[in-house]
Scaffold this active site. Structure first.
Site, mmCIF file in Angstrom:
data_model
loop_
_atom_site.group_PDB
_atom_site.id
_atom_site.type_symbol
_atom_site.label_atom_id
_atom_site.label_comp_id
_atom_site.label_asym_id
_atom_site.label_seq_id
_atom_site.Cartn_x
_atom_site.Cartn_y
_atom_site.Cartn_z
ATOM 1 C CB THR A 53 41.953 41.055 32.847
ATOM 2 O OG1 THR A 53 42.636 39.875 32.158
ATOM 3 C CG2 THR A 53 40.688 41.179 32.500
ATOM 4 C CG LEU A 107 39.245 42.779 37.651
ATOM 5 C CD1 LEU A 107 38.874 43.395 36.623
ATOM 6 C CD2 LEU A 107 39.075 41.345 36.315
ATOM 7 C CG ASP A 108 44.296 36.513 35.259
ATOM 8 O OD1 ASP A 108 43.958 36.952 36.260
ATOM 9 O OD2 ASP A 108 44.072 36.346 34.515
ATOM 10 C CG MET A 109 49.538 42.355 36.726
ATOM 11 S SD MET A 109 51.674 42.362 36.292
ATOM 12 C CE MET A 109 51.722 41.166 34.983
#
Length: 572
Positions: free
Chosen positions: A419, A415-417
């Site tokens: 998110t 996951l994106d940092m």
């Protein structure tokens, strides 16, 4: 000649109550200082009301300002303000724009470019004129009908040659069979004299056929070579012009880069060739040195002004491929500006780089499910999935510490940092292989919940916008139909308020920043996710959460469903 008083703008409003910045702005990631916000608001007021020049920013009011607006392409611009103190101790600000504005480099009230390539009679204009002449000459040669005619003639001759030579070869094969039969019949009569005489005759026939084939091939080669030579002479002229144009372009480019000489506080100059000599291709990117930030600092240092704080904002319609929000503030770009500003700000005390701090410090990871094969966790927002360039604390590091006996790479997906939400962790190599195959085959069901800044029209839909990284400003993504990778998202409205919409998002592909770009881009929902500091505006956090995950257990193959709610709620 530009002097400080031509560009130094005293504040219109009283600033006695404002605290001065303690350090200069870290230009690549910052919250604008209150004085920068004030300067930006004054500049924006000028942009809204001025009649000194005309430029179509793609805003509603521009149609009344720009002559022949329908014929003028809408071009939004990045503007910058630099808070400075002059030699008298007076505070004010400088303003700059990136690139050209209203087809000009010099406009009253804005700092000049580091080098004005539009100066009448400059080496750049002369060189560009020569390049344009070579280009016109090249296009004229390439469009000559003789080239197309000779190219077609060569192809036709080669086709005819292949056909005729193939016919001769086929006849030789048939003749060879006939000679073999004649030899067999003669050998059956067992008359050696007849056989010897026949072999001599058959040998002569074979030699004659080979000579015929060779002669035919030579004749066709000569005919093709005659036409090919005419074509090569024309193409040779084109090749010479191309080579001369490439040499001149390279020489002109290097000469141009040498004119962009950037000053720092210590009075040291470096040109673009020096600054980018350690870059991967040792070549400055197009437009390097034309951004607002280096223009502002160059003028301040050259005029003896002390820079205190800086901010850059976008004004106008967003470009087709990028996502820029009108009036939003943005950090300086990494590809073009980072090497330049590193030199210009050498020795200047700056705010700390927030990207060097650990955003996960003090945060814990909640484990929702665990067995011998896998674990499912709820990742907090602002928490790296894997170690970064500067910060090693991450889901991977925490899982390695939490499950020391685990084998394999642990991380199956990311996951994106910024998110939050569900991640599955593989605790064995076999589990990792099984889970990874499910993600590759897209049998894993993923549902995100997102809160966007605005009211979405309609109840559901889909977005297909191909994405690639912005090479000049990583990690931002661009919509690019030529080089981008396919990215597909389904969306569904969960709830609405007067100002926001809560969405369910279903990504069918897993591109970097896919959901963020698909929401924010004008060809997507055109509504950024709340808290998106790259494609929208900052907030308490990014309102994007991986809320649901459905997959097969890597050992039992049982279909498992995991859900966890987000910690943000829809506000009125």
């Amino acid at each position: 000649m530009y002097l400080a008083q031509h560009c130094f703008t005293p504040f219109k409003s009283a600033i006695d109550s404002y605290e001065l910045p303690q350090r200069f702005t870290f230009p690549f990631y910052y919250e604008p200082h209150p004085l920068c916000l004030l300067a930006a608001s004054e500049l924006q007021e000028y942009l809204t009301t001025q009649t000194d020049w005309q430029h179509n920013f793609g805003l509603e009011d521009d149609s009344n300002k720009v002559a022949d607006a329908a014929k003028t392409a809408a071009i939004g611009k990045m503007f910058g303000v630099l808070i400075v103190r002059n030699s008298s101790g007076q505070l004010g600000y400088l303003a700059a724009f990136s690139g050209k504005l209203a087809e000009q480099n010099l406009l009253n009230g804005f700092v000049p470019p580091v080098f004005d390539m539009l100066t009448q009679g400059s080496f750049f204009q002369a060189g560009t004129l020569t390049l344009n002449q070579l280009t016109e000459q090249l296009q004229s040669l390439q469009q000559r009908p003789e080239i197309e005619g000779l190219t077609a003639k060569v192809a036709e001759l080669r086709s005819q040659a292949d056909s005729e030579l193939e016919t001769i070869r086929a006849q030789i094969i048939e003749n060879r069979k006939a000679r073999k039969l004649r030899r067999t019949l003669a050998e059956a009569e067992q008359n050696q004299a007849v056989i010897n005489e026949l072999n001599i005759e058959l040998g002569k026939e074979s030699v004659a056929e080979k000579f015929q084939l060779k002669a035919a091939k030579q004749e066709w080669d000569n005919r093709c070579a005659e036409v090919s030579l005419q074509l090569e002479q024309l193409l040779g002229e084109i090749a010479v012009i191309k080579s001369n144009r490439a040499l001149l372009s390279n020489k002109l480019q290097k000469q141009l880069f040498a004119q962009y000489r950037f000053l720092n506080r210590a009075g040291e100059f470096k040109d673009l060739n020096e600054i980018f000599k350690s870059a991967p291709n040792q070549q400055p990117p197009a437009g390097a040195g034309e951004c607002a930030a280096p223009k502002l600092l160059q003028f301040a240092f050259s005029q003896g002004l002390t820079p205190l704080a800086m901010a850059e904002f976008w004004w106008g319609a967003s470009p087709k491929s990028e996502i820029k929000q009108h009036k939003n503030f943005y950090g300086s770009c990494q590809g073009k500006c980072q090497p330049i500003l590193s030199h210009m700000l050498e020795g200047v005390e700056m705010d700390p780089n927030p990207l060097l701090s650990n955003p996960a410090e003090g945060k814990s990871i909640e484990v929702l499910y665990q067995d011998e094969a896998m674990a499912v966790i709820n990742k907090p927002a602002e928490f790296l999935s894997v170690p970064g360039k500067n910060v090693t604390d991450s889901v991977y590091a925490r899982m390695k510490s939490m499950f020391p006996q685990a084998t394999g790479p642990l991380i199956v997906h990311r996951l994106d940092m910024s998110t939050s939400g569900l991640m599955v962790i593989a605790l064995t190599r076999d589990a990792n292989k099984s889970l990874a195959q499910q993600f590759i085959a897209r049998t894993v069901e993923k549902r995100y919940v997102a809160q966007v800044a605005g009211v979405v029209q309609g109840e559901q839909g889909e977005i297909s916008l191909p994405l690639r990284v912005d090479l000049d400003d990583r990690p931002r993504q661009l919509v690019c139909y030529k080089h981008g990778k396919h990215a597909h998202t389904l969306w569904q409205v969960k709830s609405r308020s007067e100002k926001h919409t809560m969405l369910y998002l279903y990504p069918h592909t897993g591109r970097t920043h896919q959901l963020r770009v698909h929401c924010a881009h004008h060809d997507g929902l055109h509504l950024p996710i709340i808290g998106d500091d790259l494609y929208g505006s900052k907030a308490n956090r990014l309102h994007l959460h991986a809320q649901k995950l459905v997959l097969n257990h890597p050992v039992s193959k049982e279909r498992l469903t995991f859900e966890v709610n987000a910690d943000f709620i829809l506000e009125a």
